[in-house]
Design an enzyme around this catalytic site. Structure first.
Site, PDB file in Angstrom:
ATOM      1  N   LYS A  87       0.818  -1.221   0.000  1.00  0.00           N
ATOM      2  CA  LYS A  87       0.000   0.000   0.000  1.00  0.00           C
ATOM      3  C   LYS A  87       0.853   1.272   0.000  1.00  0.00           C
ATOM      4  O   LYS A  87       0.409   2.313  -0.480  1.00  0.00           O
ATOM      5  CB  LYS A  87      -0.945  -0.003   1.205  1.00  0.00           C
ATOM      6  CG  LYS A  87      -1.932  -1.172   1.219  1.00  0.00           C
ATOM      7  CD  LYS A  87      -3.085  -0.970   0.268  1.00  0.00           C
ATOM      8  CE  LYS A  87      -4.076  -2.128   0.331  1.00  0.00           C
ATOM      9  NZ  LYS A  87      -5.131  -2.043  -0.670  1.00  0.00           N
ATOM     10  N   GLU A 109      -9.653   5.655   3.329  1.00  0.00           N
ATOM     11  CA  GLU A 109     -10.464   4.604   3.948  1.00  0.00           C
ATOM     12  C   GLU A 109      -9.560   3.401   4.129  1.00  0.00           C
ATOM     13  O   GLU A 109      -8.553   3.277   3.416  1.00  0.00           O
ATOM     14  CB  GLU A 109     -11.640   4.257   3.050  1.00  0.00           C
ATOM     15  CG  GLU A 109     -11.352   3.243   1.960  1.00  0.00           C
ATOM     16  CD  GLU A 109     -10.233   3.628   0.999  1.00  0.00           C
ATOM     17  OE1 GLU A 109      -9.430   2.722   0.682  1.00  0.00           O
ATOM     18  OE2 GLU A 109     -10.133   4.778   0.562  1.00  0.00           O
ATOM     19  N   SER A 379       1.773  -9.784  -0.428  1.00  0.00           N
ATOM     20  CA  SER A 379       1.400  -8.362  -0.405  1.00  0.00           C
ATOM     21  C   SER A 379       1.680  -7.669   0.916  1.00  0.00           C
ATOM     22  O   SER A 379       1.840  -6.447   0.958  1.00  0.00           O
ATOM     23  CB  SER A 379      -0.083  -8.222  -0.766  1.00  0.00           C
ATOM     24  OG  SER A 379      -0.881  -8.989   0.120  1.00  0.00           O
TER      25      SER A 379
HETATM   26  C1  PLP Z   1      -1.606  -6.809   2.986  1.00  0.00           C
HETATM   27  C2  PLP Z   1      -2.758  -6.594   2.060  1.00  0.00           C
HETATM   28  N1  PLP Z   1      -2.827  -7.332   0.945  1.00  0.00           N
HETATM   29  C3  PLP Z   1      -3.844  -7.186   0.070  1.00  0.00           C
HETATM   30  C4  PLP Z   1      -4.866  -6.280   0.314  1.00  0.00           C
HETATM   31  C5  PLP Z   1      -5.988  -6.188  -0.679  1.00  0.00           C
HETATM   32  O1  PLP Z   1      -5.958  -5.020  -1.413  1.00  0.00           O
HETATM   33  P1  PLP Z   1      -5.605  -4.999  -2.955  1.00  0.00           P
HETATM   34  O2  PLP Z   1      -6.476  -6.015  -3.616  1.00  0.00           O
HETATM   35  O3  PLP Z   1      -5.903  -3.613  -3.360  1.00  0.00           O
HETATM   36  O4  PLP Z   1      -4.153  -5.352  -3.104  1.00  0.00           O
HETATM   37  C6  PLP Z   1      -4.837  -5.481   1.467  1.00  0.00           C
HETATM   38  C7  PLP Z   1      -5.894  -4.497   1.730  1.00  0.00           C
HETATM   39  O5  PLP Z   1      -6.022  -3.920   2.760  1.00  0.00           O
HETATM   40  C8  PLP Z   1      -3.744  -5.644   2.364  1.00  0.00           C
HETATM   41  O6  PLP Z   1      -3.648  -4.929   3.481  1.00  0.00           O
END
Ligand code: PLP
Length: 424
Positions: A87, A109, A379
């Protein structure tokens, strides 16, 4: 007229009240100028390198690969970026844009809290005021991130309407934006919302795929056979996929939250529920939205706050139509099993969101050949999830991959994911 294409096939667009149109037009114009401005790009890249710690490494998961048999598994380590998730890439980009537009107040948000923390961090760094909307259910299950945001100087505004999760937080953020649009930039956290957000967020997250492609070539001499990422709104997935879109031999796989199983409706899979997955408009964009029979936004469920959202980013809907990307689901139980597996075999505690991508690898890798490569976008890191996971893993779930075909609506609940009402 928009400057950039506002749709992906028939998806996307800009469905907002009149009052927001000038702000979206200004944002699109400023984003386009910044994209072509060397000084802006140098400033952003400087922050990504010297502040956020990019490039994030790629790790070969040798023990996981050995345990599963089949493909060699690599992890793109967004968990090692500053603040612990992908993020931060988007938050830094948009905060710099807000500064360029002379807007000194940021609203955001957040579901899992990672986007809120990233926004609060970027605002602290650049001296901007920051308010973050968060559903009360998410505040309870992601309490460490609420504390972090406050420590970083942000105001966390609890949202008590609706299901008290991400959808409701976005509603409130949009309400605030409509009222304060002259002074305020809405720092949206995923590849969602009205044009230009899905395009702009993808551009800020492309760094994941760009780095991953270069690193995989350097490490293995080739591109992976499959690239897997979890899909909430879809920003980490679209970032990773962007690096390999022009490599037809790389299978792109997005993983949605299967929650307690598709059949019962307690999930957040926008693509695979034959009863609830329908086209609609949510938060300014036309895409697949989980809906009740009379067209209301359906309640969603996922053990991971960051995947618990009723709409999917419009570019994913388009990639699916094109057959360029495939979308699967992992249940809460499968994600929890994958969470344990990666922790114990690799010494890496993944975010529950990322654990959904690991769960897909657990299913897929054994069916692949030993000379094949599977790349997972990790992620984020799982520290924020320990309060959620600890009681659920008191009796560890089976680590065997589940054979159930959730995509056909035949999924059954693993039983380890608690309902929202039980979480309070
Ligand atoms: C660590 C992490 N991975 C994935 C996501 C999912 O979001 P996105 O699909 O935008 O990557 C989030 C959302 O809060 C997150 O905190």
């Amino acid at each position: 007229m928009t400057i950039l294409p506002s749709k992906f096939g028939s998806y996307g667009g800009r469905y907002v009240p009149e009052t927001l149109m000038p702000a979206l037009e200004q944002l699109e114009a400023e984003f386009t100028r910044a994209r072509d401005d060397r000084a802006f790009q140098q400033k952003l890249n400087g922050l990504l390198v010297d502040y956020a710690g990019r490039p994030t490494p790629i790790t070969y998961a040798s023990r996981l690969s050995e345990r599963l048999g089949g493909a060699r598994i690599y992890l793109k380590r967004e968990d090692l970026a500053h603040t612990g998730a992908h993020k931060i890439n988007n938050a830094l980009g948009q905060a710099l844009l807000a500064q360029r537009m002379g807007k000194r107040r940021i609203i955001a948000e957040t579901g899992a809290g990672q986007h809120g923390v990233a926004s609060a961090t970027a605002c602290a760094l650049l001296g901007l005021e920051c308010a973050v909307y968060m559903g009360e259910v998410d505040m309870a299950r992601q309490a460490p991130n609420v504390f972090r945001m406050r420590l970083l100087g942000a105001e966390v505004r609890p949202v008590s309407s609706g299901s008290r999760t991400l959808k409701d937080a976005i509603n409130e953020a949009i309400r605030d934006w409509v009222t304060n649009v002259e002074t305020t930039h809405y720092l949206l956290g995923s590849a969602l919302g009205p044009h230009p957000y899905p395009t702009m967020v993808r551009e800020f997250q492309k760094v994941i795929g760009r780095e991953a492609r270069t690193q995989m070539l350097a490490k293995t001499g080739r591109t992976p056979d499959a690239a897997v990422a979890c899909v909430g709104g879809g920003s980490n997935a679209i970032g990773l996929f962007s690096g390999f879109l022009d490599d037809p031999d790389v299978a792109l796989i997005g993983v949605e939250a299967g929650g307690e199983g598709i059949a019962g409706g307690k999930h957040a899979s926008r693509f695979s529920d034959p009863e609830r997955s329908r086209l609609g408009v949510l938060h300014g964009t036309h895409t697949f939205v989980l809906q009740t029979p009379d067209g209301q936004i359906a309640e969603t469920h996922s053990v991971s706050a960051g995947l618990d959202y009723a709409a999917v980013g419009p570019e994913h809907a388009h990639l699916r139509d094109l057959g360029r990307a495939e979308y699967t689901v992992a249940t809460d139980a499968e994600a929890l099993a994958a969470f344990s597996l990666l922790s114990t075999l690799e010494g890496i505690i993944p975010a529950l969101e990322s654990a959904h991508a690991v769960a897909e690898a657990v299913r897929r890798a054994p069916k692949m050949k030993p000379d094949q490569i599977l790349l997972i976008c990790l992620s984020g890191r799982g520290d924020k999830d320990l309060d959620t996971v600890t009681p659920l893993l008191a009796s560890p779930p089976s680590l065997k991959p589940s054979p159930v075909s959730l995509a056909n609506g035949e999924g059954k609940s693993g039983g380890t994911g608690r309902r929202k009402s039980e979480r309070k």
